[in-house]
Design a protein around this motif. Sequence first.
Motif, mmCIF file in Angstrom:
data_model
loop_
_atom_site.group_PDB
_atom_site.id
_atom_site.type_symbol
_atom_site.label_atom_id
_atom_site.label_comp_id
_atom_site.label_asym_id
_atom_site.label_seq_id
_atom_site.Cartn_x
_atom_site.Cartn_y
_atom_site.Cartn_z
ATOM 1 N N GLN A 196 0.830 -1.207 0.000
ATOM 2 C CA GLN A 196 0.000 0.000 0.000
ATOM 3 C C GLN A 196 0.865 1.258 0.000
ATOM 4 O O GLN A 196 0.588 2.227 -0.716
ATOM 5 C CB GLN A 196 -0.923 -0.004 1.218
ATOM 6 N N MET A 197 1.936 1.235 0.789
ATOM 7 C CA MET A 197 2.825 2.390 0.847
ATOM 8 C C MET A 197 3.658 2.527 -0.429
ATOM 9 O O MET A 197 3.969 3.635 -0.871
ATOM 10 C CB MET A 197 3.748 2.272 2.062
ATOM 11 N N ALA A 198 4.010 1.400 -1.039
ATOM 12 C CA ALA A 198 4.855 1.442 -2.233
ATOM 13 C C ALA A 198 4.069 1.792 -3.492
ATOM 14 O O ALA A 198 4.511 2.604 -4.312
ATOM 15 C CB ALA A 198 5.560 0.105 -2.421
ATOM 16 N N PHE A 199 2.872 1.179 -3.646
ATOM 17 C CA PHE A 199 2.127 1.317 -4.895
ATOM 18 C C PHE A 199 0.749 1.951 -4.721
ATOM 19 O O PHE A 199 0.007 2.081 -5.694
ATOM 20 C CB PHE A 199 1.950 -0.060 -5.547
ATOM 21 N N ASP A 200 0.398 2.291 -3.465
ATOM 22 C CA ASP A 200 -0.927 2.830 -3.155
ATOM 23 C C ASP A 200 -2.029 1.837 -3.521
ATOM 24 O O ASP A 200 -3.155 2.215 -3.804
ATOM 25 C CB ASP A 200 -1.163 4.163 -3.882
ATOM 26 N N ASP A 201 -1.695 0.544 -3.519
ATOM 27 C CA ASP A 201 -2.672 -0.492 -3.869
ATOM 28 C C ASP A 201 -2.089 -1.848 -3.495
ATOM 29 O O ASP A 201 -1.003 -2.201 -3.950
ATOM 30 C CB ASP A 201 -2.970 -0.446 -5.369
ATOM 31 N N ASP A 202 -2.805 -2.591 -2.655
ATOM 32 C CA ASP A 202 -2.308 -3.927 -2.281
ATOM 33 C C ASP A 202 -3.017 -5.035 -3.048
ATOM 34 O O ASP A 202 -2.882 -6.221 -2.720
ATOM 35 C CB ASP A 202 -2.450 -4.152 -0.774
ATOM 36 N N GLU A 203 -3.789 -4.661 -4.089
ATOM 37 C CA GLU A 203 -4.487 -5.622 -4.950
ATOM 38 C C GLU A 203 -5.421 -6.548 -4.154
ATOM 39 O O GLU A 203 -5.595 -7.717 -4.490
ATOM 40 C CB GLU A 203 -3.484 -6.469 -5.747
ATOM 41 N N GLY A 204 -6.012 -6.017 -3.089
ATOM 42 C CA GLY A 204 -6.994 -6.791 -2.331
ATOM 43 C C GLY A 204 -6.411 -7.772 -1.336
ATOM 44 O O GLY A 204 -7.136 -8.600 -0.778
ATOM 45 N N LEU A 205 -5.095 -7.679 -1.081
ATOM 46 C CA LEU A 205 -4.452 -8.644 -0.193
ATOM 47 C C LEU A 205 -4.988 -8.552 1.233
ATOM 48 O O LEU A 205 -5.203 -9.570 1.899
ATOM 49 C CB LEU A 205 -2.938 -8.430 -0.198
ATOM 50 N N ARG A 206 -5.231 -7.330 1.725
ATOM 51 C CA ARG A 206 -5.716 -7.182 3.099
ATOM 52 C C ARG A 206 -7.083 -7.839 3.271
ATOM 53 O O ARG A 206 -7.357 -8.458 4.303
ATOM 54 C CB ARG A 206 -5.785 -5.700 3.478
ATOM 55 N N GLU A 207 -7.922 -7.726 2.261
ATOM 56 C CA GLU A 207 -9.247 -8.346 2.338
ATOM 57 C C GLU A 207 -9.125 -9.867 2.408
ATOM 58 O O GLU A 207 -9.860 -10.530 3.151
ATOM 59 C CB GLU A 207 -10.085 -7.943 1.122
ATOM 60 N N GLU A 208 -8.197 -10.433 1.636
ATOM 61 C CA GLU A 208 -7.981 -11.879 1.691
ATOM 62 C C GLU A 208 -7.433 -12.287 3.054
ATOM 63 O O GLU A 208 -7.796 -13.333 3.597
ATOM 64 C CB GLU A 208 -7.018 -12.310 0.581
ATOM 65 N N ALA A 209 -6.559 -11.453 3.616
ATOM 66 C CA ALA A 209 -6.010 -11.741 4.941
ATOM 67 C C ALA A 209 -7.114 -11.721 5.991
ATOM 68 O O ALA A 209 -7.105 -12.512 6.943
ATOM 69 C CB ALA A 209 -4.925 -10.723 5.287
ATOM 70 N N ARG A 210 -8.073 -10.820 5.811
ATOM 71 C CA ARG A 210 -9.187 -10.730 6.749
ATOM 72 C C ARG A 210 -10.002 -12.021 6.756
ATOM 73 O O ARG A 210 -10.508 -12.454 7.794
ATOM 74 C CB ARG A 210 -10.083 -9.544 6.380
ATOM 75 N N LYS A 211 -10.117 -12.660 5.589
ATOM 76 C CA LYS A 211 -10.849 -13.923 5.503
ATOM 77 C C LYS A 211 -10.147 -14.998 6.346
ATOM 78 O O LYS A 211 -10.803 -15.822 6.979
ATOM 79 C CB LYS A 211 -10.951 -14.376 4.047
#
Length: 228
Positions: A196-211
């Motif tokens: 997120q800090m590098a590209f301003d986008d984590d491609e939905g990784l945090r949402e998958e981690a939340r699962k």
Amino acid sequence: MTDQTIHNLLMKLNHSKTSEYVFKRRIGKQVEVAKVWLEKFTMLDFVSNDLGDYRFFLIQNEAGIYVAAILDMHRDLHGYVLPEYRKQGYLTKALQRVILPFLFYDKECESLRITIDRQRLGEDGYRASEKVALAVGFQLRSLHTGVFILEKSAFDWSHEALQEHNQRVDGGHLEVIRRRLFYVTRLLYQISDELQMAFDDDEGLREEARKIWNYIGKLERKERNQTE
């Protein structure tokens, strides 16, 4: 996957040395389906399409000794029997009663395929494998390639003896699983922050981690259910 690798797996199973990397589920009186991790993975491994797990069908005799295994290669099957237990019908019975019905249900397919390599097995090995294949309903499709096909419509279902069983997981080990899930969740959150800090986008990784985080609660419910 070589015969020697499968031989070593069976020997380790018979000496109870693989519990950390073999996850088994009983599907018949003397047959288990298992997910097997043959090697430990580390942070230093190269990225590849091979995640490292294999699906096996493990066959036991009446005394509970693992005598044979069949590797599910997705588009083929690779069977191996310990030398001292050959020509006793273990593969034929397990295939007829449990493994082939399981595969037809699991894959939702209309046919199954095996390849019997005469050059690799030698004449005696080829004949023995061919005998088993024909006995359970496979038909030779190509003499040149050694491909045998079993059509679902031609399979004899009268021998089916599928018996799937859930198994209890020790409460202490469930706690280990919870901690592993928590570790993976935190690691993915950390990577998400970096992206997120590098590209301003984590491609939905945090949402998958939340699962994964939410699954910890589901695991706790499974633990309560098995104690009721």
